[in-house]
Scaffold this active site. Structure first.
Site, PDB file in Angstrom:
ATOM      1  N   GLU A  57       0.839  -1.202   0.000  1.00 28.44           N
ATOM      2  CA  GLU A  57       0.000   0.000   0.000  1.00 28.44           C
ATOM      3  C   GLU A  57       0.877   1.257   0.000  1.00 28.44           C
ATOM      4  O   GLU A  57       0.590   2.231  -0.721  1.00 28.44           O
ATOM      5  CB  GLU A  57      -0.908  -0.008   1.221  1.00 28.44           C
ATOM      6  CG  GLU A  57      -1.722   1.248   1.413  1.00 28.44           C
ATOM      7  CD  GLU A  57      -2.209   1.389   2.846  1.00 28.44           C
ATOM      8  OE1 GLU A  57      -2.501   2.531   3.250  1.00 28.44           O
ATOM      9  OE2 GLU A  57      -2.272   0.376   3.566  1.00 28.44           O
ATOM     10  N   ASP A  87       0.623   3.829  -3.114  1.00 26.32           N
ATOM     11  CA  ASP A  87       0.172   5.209  -2.957  1.00 26.32           C
ATOM     12  C   ASP A  87       1.014   6.151  -3.816  1.00 26.32           C
ATOM     13  O   ASP A  87       0.482   7.022  -4.515  1.00 26.32           O
ATOM     14  CB  ASP A  87       0.256   5.594  -1.478  1.00 26.32           C
ATOM     15  CG  ASP A  87      -0.067   7.066  -1.246  1.00 26.32           C
ATOM     16  OD1 ASP A  87      -1.228   7.448  -1.433  1.00 26.32           O
ATOM     17  OD2 ASP A  87       0.853   7.823  -0.896  1.00 26.32           O
ATOM     18  N   ASP A 110      -7.090   1.051   0.129  1.00 30.61           N
ATOM     19  CA  ASP A 110      -5.763   0.486   0.409  1.00 30.61           C
ATOM     20  C   ASP A 110      -5.471  -0.705  -0.500  1.00 30.61           C
ATOM     21  O   ASP A 110      -4.337  -0.894  -0.955  1.00 30.61           O
ATOM     22  CB  ASP A 110      -5.681   0.041   1.872  1.00 30.61           C
ATOM     23  CG  ASP A 110      -5.680   1.210   2.847  1.00 30.61           C
ATOM     24  OD1 ASP A 110      -5.499   2.360   2.395  1.00 30.61           O
ATOM     25  OD2 ASP A 110      -5.858   0.966   4.051  1.00 30.61           O
ATOM     26  N   GLU A 119      -4.322   0.437  -3.969  1.00 29.48           N
ATOM     27  CA  GLU A 119      -2.922   0.863  -3.952  1.00 29.48           C
ATOM     28  C   GLU A 119      -1.987  -0.331  -3.864  1.00 29.48           C
ATOM     29  O   GLU A 119      -0.938  -0.373  -4.532  1.00 29.48           O
ATOM     30  CB  GLU A 119      -2.684   1.826  -2.789  1.00 29.48           C
ATOM     31  CG  GLU A 119      -3.419   3.153  -2.947  1.00 29.48           C
ATOM     32  CD  GLU A 119      -3.316   4.046  -1.728  1.00 29.48           C
ATOM     33  OE1 GLU A 119      -3.563   5.255  -1.869  1.00 29.48           O
ATOM     34  OE2 GLU A 119      -2.992   3.538  -0.639  1.00 29.48           O
TER      35      GLU A 119
END
Length: 218
Positions: free
Chosen positions: A33, A37, A106, A109
């Protein structure tokens, strides 16, 4: 779900990890994650930079924020049907974690990072950018709406009224599934709205949006 992702993993364990929430044990998707991101922000920023050659930095920044915010990423996850494949612990299963925006965002990502680690940046771009096409298509060319907190502040300032105040009322849930409840209050005209979100910022934005909607009706 794999067909909707479109990328065929040479290392399926990466996808498996990307879809495993920390409540289900290790290895979970938090490190993926973190990487995802950054990748999502880069991919979306690159796409906007290419498509909107005359847009200024502020416009590009607002557009990117609207496309990568938690609720937008959760919608991407729903289109990919990631919720059906999430591996969650018993507590999260009972509480409907597979439908929660924060967990879905999440997961998106993490899957992006898994694709990058599996096949590199170019393959990641090719697989991931189509996920954001619906959001990109909805944005007016070269324009992006400002976030609710900014719009509320500008509405008040334009009428020479005091700025709004935000208060954290309550924090609920476990460490990995926090829910924040906040209030947004204006003194002139006096009004207050409350909202909940998986982050303090998300809750404040929603509360501001509700206050602005009421003020604009008056």
């Amino acid at each position: 779900m794999t067909d909707r992702i479109t990328h065929r993993f040479s290392k399926p364990e990466l996808l498996q990890q990307a879809l495993r929430h920390r409540s289900a044990g290790s290895p979970h998707n938090e490190r993926l994650e973190f990487l995802g991101d950054a990748l999502v922000n880069l991919l979306v920023a690159e796409a906007l930079h290419e498509r909107w050659p005359k847009a200024d930095e502020g416009t590009l920044t607002r557009a990117r924020a609207s496309l990568v915010r938690e609720s937008a990423l959760a919608e991407v996850a729903r289109r990919l049907r990631l919720g059906d494949r999430l591996e969650l612990g018993p507590g999260e299963m009972k509480s409907g974690g597979h439908r929660r925006d924060s967990i879905l965002a999440d997961a998106v990502e993490a899957v992006v990072a898994a694709i990058h680690l599996d096949a590199g940046f170019e393959a990641c771009r090719a697989a991931v950018l189509p996920w954001f096409e619906p959001g990109l298509a909805e944005l007016p060319t070269g324009k992006a709406e400002k976030d609710p907190k900014t719009r509320l502040q500008e509405w008040l300032q334009g009428r020479q009224l005091p700025r709004p105040a935000y208060r954290l009322l309550e924090t609920l849930g476990d460490d990995h599934a926090r829910v924040f409840r906040v209030a947004c209050e204006t003194t002139e005209p006096p009004h207050e709205e409350q909202a909940e979100g998986s982050s303090l910022r998300a809750a404040e934005q929603l509360a501001a949006e509700r206050v602005l909607a009421k003020l604009e009706k008056k």
